[in-house]
Design an enzyme around this catalytic site. Sequence first.
Site, PDB file in Angstrom:
ATOM      1  N   GLU A   1     -75.271 -17.639 -16.875  1.00 33.04           N
ATOM      2  CA  GLU A   1     -74.325 -18.700 -17.888  1.00 33.04           C
ATOM      3  C   GLU A   1     -74.995 -20.154 -18.048  1.00 33.04           C
ATOM      4  O   GLU A   1     -74.293 -21.148 -17.668  1.00 33.04           O
ATOM      5  CB  GLU A   1     -73.024 -18.720 -17.503  1.00 33.04           C
ATOM      6  CG  GLU A   1     -72.367 -17.019 -17.777  1.00 33.04           C
ATOM      7  CD  GLU A   1     -70.835 -17.141 -17.863  1.00 33.04           C
ATOM      8  OE1 GLU A   1     -70.206 -18.091 -17.688  1.00 33.04           O
ATOM      9  OE2 GLU A   1     -70.531 -15.962 -18.120  1.00 33.04           O
TER      10      GLU A   1
ATOM     11  N   GLU B   1     -71.785  -8.721 -17.633  1.00 34.23           N
ATOM     12  CA  GLU B   1     -70.351  -9.143 -17.209  1.00 34.23           C
ATOM     13  C   GLU B   1     -69.719  -8.769 -18.388  1.00 34.23           C
ATOM     14  O   GLU B   1     -69.872  -9.239 -19.523  1.00 34.23           O
ATOM     15  CB  GLU B   1     -70.304 -10.686 -17.050  1.00 34.23           C
ATOM     16  CG  GLU B   1     -70.850 -11.235 -15.600  1.00 34.23           C
ATOM     17  CD  GLU B   1     -70.367 -12.609 -15.416  1.00 34.23           C
ATOM     18  OE1 GLU B   1     -69.297 -12.982 -15.894  1.00 34.23           O
ATOM     19  OE2 GLU B   1     -71.402 -13.253 -14.573  1.00 34.23           O
TER      20      GLU B   1
HETATM   21  O1  AHR Z   1     -66.537 -13.198 -13.537  1.00 38.04           O
HETATM   22  C1  AHR Z   1     -66.275 -14.333 -13.552  1.00 38.04           C
HETATM   23  C2  AHR Z   1     -66.776 -15.228 -14.051  1.00 38.04           C
HETATM   24  O2  AHR Z   1     -67.178 -15.329 -15.289  1.00 38.04           O
HETATM   25  C3  AHR Z   1     -68.509 -15.513 -13.517  1.00 38.04           C
HETATM   26  O3  AHR Z   1     -68.545 -16.096 -12.487  1.00 38.04           O
HETATM   27  C4  AHR Z   1     -69.050 -16.188 -14.699  1.00 38.04           C
HETATM   28  O4  AHR Z   1     -70.334 -15.808 -14.860  1.00 38.04           O
HETATM   29  C5  AHR Z   1     -68.231 -15.707 -15.708  1.00 38.04           C
HETATM   30  O5  AHR Z   1     -67.877 -17.043 -16.697  1.00 38.04           O
END
Ligand code: AHR
Length: 525
Positions: free
Chosen positions: A207, A330
Amino acid sequence: MKFIRRRKRLLGALMLGAAALIAGSASAQAAGETQVSVTIRADLPGPVINPNVYGQFAEHLGAGIYEGVWVGEKSPIPNTHGYRNDVVEALKNLKVPVVRWPGGCFADEYHWRDGIGPREKRPVKVNTHWGGVPETNEFGTHEFMAFAEMIGAKVYISGNVGSGSVQEMADWMEYMTSDTVSTLANERRKNGRDKPWEVHYFGIGNETWGCGGNMTPEWYANLFRQYATYVKAPRGKRPVIVASGDRDNRTEWVPVLTKMIHRDMDAISHHYYTIPTGVWAKKGNSINFPESEWISTLRNTLRIDEFIVNNVKILDENDPQGKIAFYVDEWGTWYDPEPGREPGFLWQHNTLRDALVAGLNFNVFHRHAKRVQMTNIAQMVNVLQAMILTEGAKMALTPTYHVFHMYIPFQGATYLPTEITTPEYKLGDATVPAVSVSAARDTSGKLQLALVNLDPHREAVVTTKITGGAATQAQGRMLTAKAMDARNTVDAPESIYPVKISAERKGSTLVVRLPAKSVSVLRLQ
Ligand code: AHR
């Protein structure tokens, strides 16, 4: 003891099956049943569904690692060398193909040297992203690698670009993978690991548009070129190198990354979390939610399809040879913090609704199997849409765990397109298809059919035919419950679990009745 437990489960399964039938026919009378037809195009086989589509993500966050996986050797919780036995066993059964670690946002503050050497001498840091709690560094590189070996998963390491250096990243790779007598390789040996590890996947930052450094795509693209140059591994052991990409509906990063990066980039990651309301400030609850949030959650989940399509379109234009994969590393549900728990620990209940979210995501990911070669649910244990919840020595497998388990035959299967005619399920302004489908030919040659009935009131009668193949019967497993927020807790860990389901032969078709709000996977033969 085991026998009694199994009998109890079987009885429970029969009762649940019967309850589903009764509830199904009652609601069918009250609300009508849904008629759905599906054609499996076995004559048009598509790409292989990479097993990594069933990958997981484990971050140093809340009880995700500490307590969830690692309790330490001296813990009263049954463990082997510090890893809790119950969790390891459950994950082994899930055939987890790959685990991403150590973050997440945590990765861009993680300095690998803090997590090696004698545990009692490791520095204690503050986990600034997640609750501001002490990070003891007890779980470091050796502990993670051993854990991945224990559960039989490949490793996906997230490197620190946000607050680390090129040298630090290069040294970490050498420490993990070198078979020479270099000082770093010898340090690894001194710390207890003689043989080098294989790092299968390596992420250059996370991110980077946000917690990973608040960068522009152009700035990051240059940094990627620099960092990736020094991620070196022995010949033949080069990891798949993953660039940090965009999120949600956005498509700004793929064009920049594909234009500015000419070597080393094997995949671009994308993140998408399902939020019931679609508003971060008031996401919605994980339990006791209204039906409007049942449907909005499912509708928002299905949006991943359009996000993948839009990004893959750009990839197809800029990378027509298909060298760069698209990883959704994610994904999962994200609800409001649970009252009484530390908000920064992202602990939430996991219900039947989450099970449907998982099934819908898989059905979408399969459709994009050509580019979507890895996805990682957030997260493995105790965090967000977890597979497993623990409380002290107790553990519960979540409905999401069960769906991952039911979908195992899709790992490495060959995707088969499907055609579906389904009514819609509507509530207020929200509309979703009543049924979602996915099919594939598994590695043993059998057809697998996954069906999600999104409608919480109506049973769906699905008539399936196969073009380019035939089947006379189908059996499988189905997950449903009476309540939309049915869940397993550590004190009632078997409230919801898959039961048997089968299809009836009708001429050249197979007919299966799906209970309202259910996920099913059937093997056709
Ligand atoms: O999964 C929780 C968080 O969500 C992670 O650390 C981040 O990459 C995303 O914003």
